[in-house]
Design a protein around this motif. Structure first.
Motif, short mmCIF file in Angstrom:
data_model
loop_
_atom_site.label_atom_id
_atom_site.label_comp_id
_atom_site.label_asym_id
_atom_site.label_seq_id
_atom_site.Cartn_x
_atom_site.Cartn_y
_atom_site.Cartn_z
N GLU A 75 -10.10 -2.52 -1.94
CA GLU A 75 -9.24 -3.54 -1.35
C GLU A 75 -8.19 -2.86 -0.48
O GLU A 75 -7.58 -1.87 -0.89
CB GLU A 75 -8.57 -4.38 -2.43
CG GLU A 75 -9.53 -5.23 -3.23
CD GLU A 75 -8.83 -6.29 -4.07
OE1 GLU A 75 -7.59 -6.41 -3.95
OE2 GLU A 75 -9.51 -6.99 -4.82
N VAL A 76 -7.98 -3.40 0.72
CA VAL A 76 -6.99 -2.87 1.64
C VAL A 76 -6.20 -4.02 2.25
O VAL A 76 -6.65 -5.16 2.26
CB VAL A 76 -7.64 -2.04 2.77
CG1 VAL A 76 -8.39 -0.84 2.21
CG2 VAL A 76 -8.58 -2.90 3.60
N THR A 77 -5.01 -3.69 2.74
CA THR A 77 -4.23 -4.69 3.45
C THR A 77 -4.73 -4.81 4.89
O THR A 77 -5.51 -3.97 5.37
CB THR A 77 -2.75 -4.32 3.46
OG1 THR A 77 -2.59 -3.09 4.20
CG2 THR A 77 -2.23 -4.11 2.03
N VAL A 78 -4.25 -5.85 5.59
CA VAL A 78 -4.62 -6.02 6.99
C VAL A 78 -4.19 -4.79 7.79
O VAL A 78 -4.93 -4.28 8.63
CB VAL A 78 -3.99 -7.30 7.56
CG1 VAL A 78 -4.22 -7.39 9.06
CG2 VAL A 78 -4.57 -8.54 6.87
N GLN A 79 -2.96 -4.30 7.52
CA GLN A 79 -2.47 -3.14 8.26
C GLN A 79 -3.31 -1.91 7.98
O GLN A 79 -3.63 -1.13 8.88
CB GLN A 79 -1.00 -2.86 7.88
CG GLN A 79 -0.37 -1.71 8.66
CD GLN A 79 -0.40 -1.95 10.17
OE1 GLN A 79 -0.06 -3.03 10.64
NE2 GLN A 79 -0.82 -0.95 10.93
N GLU A 80 -3.69 -1.71 6.71
CA GLU A 80 -4.54 -0.58 6.37
C GLU A 80 -5.90 -0.68 7.05
O GLU A 80 -6.46 0.32 7.50
CB GLU A 80 -4.72 -0.50 4.86
CG GLU A 80 -3.45 -0.06 4.12
CD GLU A 80 -3.54 -0.30 2.62
OE1 GLU A 80 -2.67 0.23 1.91
OE2 GLU A 80 -4.46 -1.01 2.17
N ALA A 81 -6.42 -1.90 7.14
CA ALA A 81 -7.71 -2.10 7.81
C ALA A 81 -7.62 -1.74 9.29
O ALA A 81 -8.54 -1.13 9.85
CB ALA A 81 -8.17 -3.55 7.64
N LYS A 82 -6.51 -2.10 9.93
CA LYS A 82 -6.32 -1.75 11.34
C LYS A 82 -6.20 -0.23 11.52
O LYS A 82 -6.80 0.35 12.42
CB LYS A 82 -5.06 -2.42 11.89
CG LYS A 82 -5.14 -3.95 12.01
CD LYS A 82 -3.82 -4.49 12.53
CE LYS A 82 -3.85 -6.00 12.66
NZ LYS A 82 -2.55 -6.54 13.14
#
Length: 271
Positions: A201-208
């Motif tokens: 699981e990652v945050t939106v910012q981490e995904a970017k």
């Protein structure tokens, strides 16, 4: 290899902190040198230049790349070979300092290194926790004669450990007694951690920030859950095979014989 996260959350005089420990079958002076002499840390994290007696040095994290700029490390307390307290300037957000401590003890031929990283304010624990797990494991590898390059950040640390650290610090300060499920907090055990090994699981910012890394994991067959805050909003998963490689209805046309529905002669007695 799926590595287990080892960090724990503690309250220190300066606030909340991530605490990690590593052990070495080596004299305490040798471990102290491995983390403080300018040449030896370059095997696992980076190097520094300057005069420590001035209260600060310039540190370059060369493990992140040869062109990484130097940052200022302020030395607040140094008592060889047992204690080092320092603050490191970070570029994002500007003007912020991260406080950390090194404590070394020795008993029965084993040196224990305890690393403490302040986790208050804007410190991104879901990035910092996995990062220090990674670098301390590189230190262990360097000091035990193992291959430092075998310690793989993308495979074993980030984003694989991000969810653990995010949940570890999800409780409000002073609410650690609520970890059994009260106040929305979640108890982190080895069985809980096993859920992270299956789905990252990652945050939106981490995904970017880490999209290329995440896509490599997806290509290897993993699924990535993307969250906005505590809400799961999307899943990165392997694409289905091309239509030409899949069975679809009607793709046996012309392959079924005309007498398919006829009863064989040896079944005549069962009519």
């Amino acid at each position: 290899m799926n590595r287990m996260p080892t960090g724990r959350r503690e309250r220190r005089s300066f606030g909340e902190a991530i605490v990690l420990e590593r052990t070495f079958a080596a004299p305490i002076d040798d471990v102290w040198a491995a983390v403080t002499e300018p040449e030896r840390p370059e095997r696992w994290i980076g190097t520094w230049a300057g005069d420590p007696t001035s209260g600060q040095v310039a540190f370059r994290m060369t493990a992140e790349g040869a062109d990484v700029p130097a940052v200022t490390v302020h030395i607040d307390d140094c008592a060889p070979p047992h204690l080092l307290r320092a603050r490191i300037e970070v570029a994002d957000p500007p003007g912020q300092e991260w406080r950390w401590e090194l404590h070394l003890t020795h008993h029965a031929g084993v040196t224990t290194l305890r690393f403490v990283q302040a986790a208050a304010g804007d410190v991104p624990v879901s990035d910092v926790g996995p990062g220090w797990e990674y670098y301390l494991d590189r230190l262990v590898a360097a000091e035990s004669g193992q291959d430092v390059a075998s310690v793989d950040f993308e495979r074993d640390y980030h984003p694989a450990m991000s969810g653990y650290y995010r949940d570890l610090f999800a409780c409000p300060v002073g609410a650690m007694s609520a970890l059994r499920g009260r106040s929305g907090c979640r108890r982190l055990t080895r069985s809980t951690w096993s859920t992270y090994l299956g789905v990252v699981e990652v945050t939106v910012q981490e995904a970017k920030t880490h999209l290329s890394r995440l896509l490599r994991k997806v290509e290897a067959g993993e699924s990535i859950v993307i969250r906005r805050g505590s809400q799961r909003i999307a899943v990165l998963s392997p694409a289905p095979p091309p239509v030409g490689d899949r069975r679809i209805w009607g793709d046996l046309a012309g392959a079924i014989p005309d007498d398919f529905d006829d009863i064989p002669d040896d079944f005549a007695a069962y009519r």
